[in-house]
Design a protein around this motif. Structure first.
Motif, PDB file in Angstrom:
ATOM      1  N   ILE A   1       0.847  -1.194   0.000  1.00 29.95           N
ATOM      2  CA  ILE A   1       0.000   0.000   0.000  1.00 29.95           C
ATOM      3  C   ILE A   1       0.880   1.241   0.000  1.00 29.95           C
ATOM      4  CG2 ILE A   1      -1.669   1.330   1.354  1.00 29.95           C
ATOM      5  CD1 ILE A   1      -2.939  -1.295   2.199  1.00 29.95           C
ATOM      6  N   ALA A   2       0.630   2.129  -0.966  1.00 31.23           N
ATOM      7  CA  ALA A   2       1.397   3.364  -1.092  1.00 31.23           C
ATOM      8  C   ALA A   2       0.681   4.517  -0.409  1.00 31.23           C
ATOM      9  CB  ALA A   2       1.638   3.670  -2.567  1.00 31.23           C
ATOM     10  N   SER A   3       1.412   5.611  -0.233  1.00 35.38           N
ATOM     11  CA  SER A   3       0.913   6.759   0.537  1.00 35.38           C
ATOM     12  C   SER A   3       0.230   7.774  -0.361  1.00 35.38           C
ATOM     13  CB  SER A   3       2.084   7.451   1.254  1.00 35.38           C
ATOM     14  OG  SER A   3       2.678   6.605   2.210  1.00 35.38           O
ATOM     15  N   ALA A   4      -0.858   8.340   0.137  1.00 37.23           N
ATOM     16  CA  ALA A   4      -1.508   9.446  -0.562  1.00 37.23           C
ATOM     17  C   ALA A   4      -0.626  10.684  -0.480  1.00 37.23           C
ATOM     18  CB  ALA A   4      -2.873   9.728   0.059  1.00 37.23           C
ATOM     19  N   ILE A   5      -0.693  11.505  -1.529  1.00 39.83           N
ATOM     20  CA  ILE A   5       0.112  12.724  -1.575  1.00 39.83           C
ATOM     21  C   ILE A   5      -0.231  13.626  -0.392  1.00 39.83           C
ATOM     22  CG2 ILE A   5       0.521  14.837  -2.915  1.00 39.83           C
ATOM     23  CD1 ILE A   5      -0.011  13.154  -5.438  1.00 39.83           C
TER      24      ILE A   5
ATOM     25  N   GLN B   1       7.005   6.993   2.555  1.00 38.25           N
ATOM     26  CA  GLN B   1       6.977   5.578   2.939  1.00 38.25           C
ATOM     27  C   GLN B   1       5.846   4.827   2.245  1.00 38.25           C
ATOM     28  OE1 GLN B   1       6.699   6.032   7.204  1.00 38.25           O
ATOM     29  NE2 GLN B   1       8.920   6.040   7.455  1.00 38.25           N
ATOM     30  N   TRP B   2       6.078   3.538   2.008  1.00 38.63           N
ATOM     31  CA  TRP B   2       5.034   2.630   1.554  1.00 38.63           C
ATOM     32  C   TRP B   2       5.040   1.422   2.491  1.00 38.63           C
ATOM     33  CZ3 TRP B   2       6.752  -2.108  -0.726  1.00 38.63           C
ATOM     34  CH2 TRP B   2       8.110  -2.144  -1.053  1.00 38.63           C
ATOM     35  N   TYR B   3       3.972   0.638   2.467  1.00 38.05           N
ATOM     36  CA  TYR B   3       3.722  -0.273   3.574  1.00 38.05           C
ATOM     37  C   TYR B   3       3.362  -1.674   3.094  1.00 38.05           C
ATOM     38  CZ  TYR B   3       3.387   4.301   5.741  1.00 38.05           C
ATOM     39  OH  TYR B   3       3.663   5.583   6.146  1.00 38.05           O
ATOM     40  N   VAL B   4       3.770  -2.636   3.913  1.00 40.11           N
ATOM     41  CA  VAL B   4       3.502  -4.050   3.657  1.00 40.11           C
ATOM     42  C   VAL B   4       2.475  -4.515   4.683  1.00 40.11           C
ATOM     43  CG1 VAL B   4       4.524  -6.349   3.469  1.00 40.11           C
ATOM     44  CG2 VAL B   4       5.878  -4.320   2.841  1.00 40.11           C
ATOM     45  N   PHE B   5       1.359  -5.049   4.203  1.00 40.48           N
ATOM     46  CA  PHE B   5       0.291  -5.531   5.080  1.00 40.48           C
ATOM     47  C   PHE B   5       0.034  -7.011   4.815  1.00 40.48           C
ATOM     48  CE2 PHE B   5      -0.420  -1.110   5.740  1.00 40.48           C
ATOM     49  CZ  PHE B   5      -1.099  -1.006   6.947  1.00 40.48           C
ATOM     50  N   LYS B   6      -0.328  -7.714   5.893  1.00 42.42           N
ATOM     51  CA  LYS B   6      -0.656  -9.138   5.786  1.00 42.42           C
ATOM     52  C   LYS B   6      -2.050  -9.384   6.361  1.00 42.42           C
ATOM     53  CE  LYS B   6       1.326 -10.513  10.265  1.00 42.42           C
ATOM     54  NZ  LYS B   6       2.256 -11.456  10.949  1.00 42.42           N
TER      55      LYS B   6
ATOM     56  N   TRP C   1      -0.520  -4.335   9.686  1.00 39.47           N
ATOM     57  CA  TRP C   1       0.802  -3.864   9.266  1.00 39.47           C
ATOM     58  C   TRP C   1       1.857  -4.936   9.493  1.00 39.47           C
ATOM     59  CZ3 TRP C   1       5.217  -3.295  12.232  1.00 39.47           C
ATOM     60  CH2 TRP C   1       6.262  -2.555  11.669  1.00 39.47           C
ATOM     61  N   ARG C   2       2.784  -5.055   8.538  1.00 40.87           N
ATOM     62  CA  ARG C   2       3.907  -5.978   8.679  1.00 40.87           C
ATOM     63  C   ARG C   2       5.247  -5.276   8.580  1.00 40.87           C
ATOM     64  NH1 ARG C   2       7.867  -7.938   9.278  1.00 40.87           N
ATOM     65  NH2 ARG C   2       8.602 -10.075   9.010  1.00 40.87           N
ATOM     66  N   ALA C   3       5.368  -4.267   7.688  1.00 38.78           N
ATOM     67  CA  ALA C   3       6.652  -3.571   7.538  1.00 38.78           C
ATOM     68  C   ALA C   3       6.432  -2.221   6.874  1.00 38.78           C
ATOM     69  CB  ALA C   3       7.635  -4.403   6.717  1.00 38.78           C
ATOM     70  N   THR C   4       7.394  -1.323   7.112  1.00 40.60           N
ATOM     71  CA  THR C   4       7.408  -0.002   6.488  1.00 40.60           C
ATOM     72  C   THR C   4       8.645   0.116   5.620  1.00 40.60           C
ATOM     73  OG1 THR C   4       6.206   1.030   8.321  1.00 40.60           O
ATOM     74  CG2 THR C   4       7.506   2.487   6.906  1.00 40.60           C
TER      75      THR C   4
END
Length: 246
Positions: free
Chosen positions: A64-68, A75-80, A91-94
């Protein structure tokens, strides 16, 4: 509300939808089939709420990427999947875009390169590789240090992938929009001087969308500028390397 959404699916029967404000999970095996809004929070030290801009599935995770303009938009994010609730993700990682100051507005897997994803900023893009995290290195992805693309994306809706390529409407701090394509190892501009001149006249380049299609053996990238002030659609034929007005 109206507008475009981004959507992908994981192995756990979860479909994730992102609309630039919130993320939603639809589990099609759940009784009643509810659409569940997600409260996305960065679980790293100093992390905060996440405003999602784009979603893609890769290596068992939702990326998942960040809104402007959101908090920590670089940052973008890893979710499980949440093991205790099949209507939620956790959330799993940043991860961070880091070649130059930028915002991580989209992440897309690279076709044909199973471990690689491309992270789009507004003026630069990076290739990140999936790795097996360890206690000493909790990151899920690592940036390919020897390669980056010095163009970001002006409209994430123009990002499209097919077969072995990702194409998008690209821009950086020095140039007007051009059409770029990459296979994760090489990048080239496919818009010609004439097409670049046409796009220089576009008043609202961020109001655009694109997709790939195949017709009669020809692979097309179709790009539309849908603001009434522009009202332009183009198609690039990868088979003949030609542009057409649509």
């Amino acid at each position: 509300s109206t507008g475009e959404v981004f959507i992908d699916e994981n192995y756990a029967h979860q479909i994730c939808l992102v609309d630039g404000l919130k993320a939603y999970i639809y589990n099609y095996t759940s009784v009643g089939g509810i659409l569940t809004p997600q409260t996305l929070v960065d679980g790293s030290i100093g992390g905060g709420p996440i405003v999602p801009n784009y979603v893609a599935f890769h290596a068992s995770f939702f990326l998942i990427a960040s809104a402007i303009g959101s908090l920590n938009s670089q940052q973008w994010y890893v979710f499980k999947t949440d093991g205790s609730d099949n209507n939620k993700i956790i959330w799993r990682a940043t991860q961070t875009i880091s070649t130059k100051p930028d915002e991580a507005i989209a992440v897309r897997r690279v076709p044909g390169r199973s471990n690689n994803v491309i992270v789009f900023g507004r003026s630069v893009s990076e290739i990140h590789t999936f790795i097996n995290p360890t206690e000493s290195s909790p990151d899920i992805y690592t940036k390919v240090s020897s390669y980056n693309i010095d163009n970001g994306c002006i409209s994430v809706s123009t990002i499209a992938a097919s077969e072995d390529s990702v194409a998008w409407l690209a821009v950086n701090e020095s140039n007007s929009p051009v059409i770029m394509v990459t296979n994760g190892a090489e990048t080239r501009q496919i818009s010609t001087d004439g097409i670049d001149h046409v796009m220089e006249q576009i008043k609202f380049p961020e109001q655009s969308t694109a997709f790939f299609s195949r017709e009669n053996g020809h692979l097309f990238y179709r790009l539309t500028f849908f603001n009434p002030a522009d009202n332009l659609s183009l198609a690039y034929d990868f088979t003949n390397n030609q542009f057409f007005h649509v």
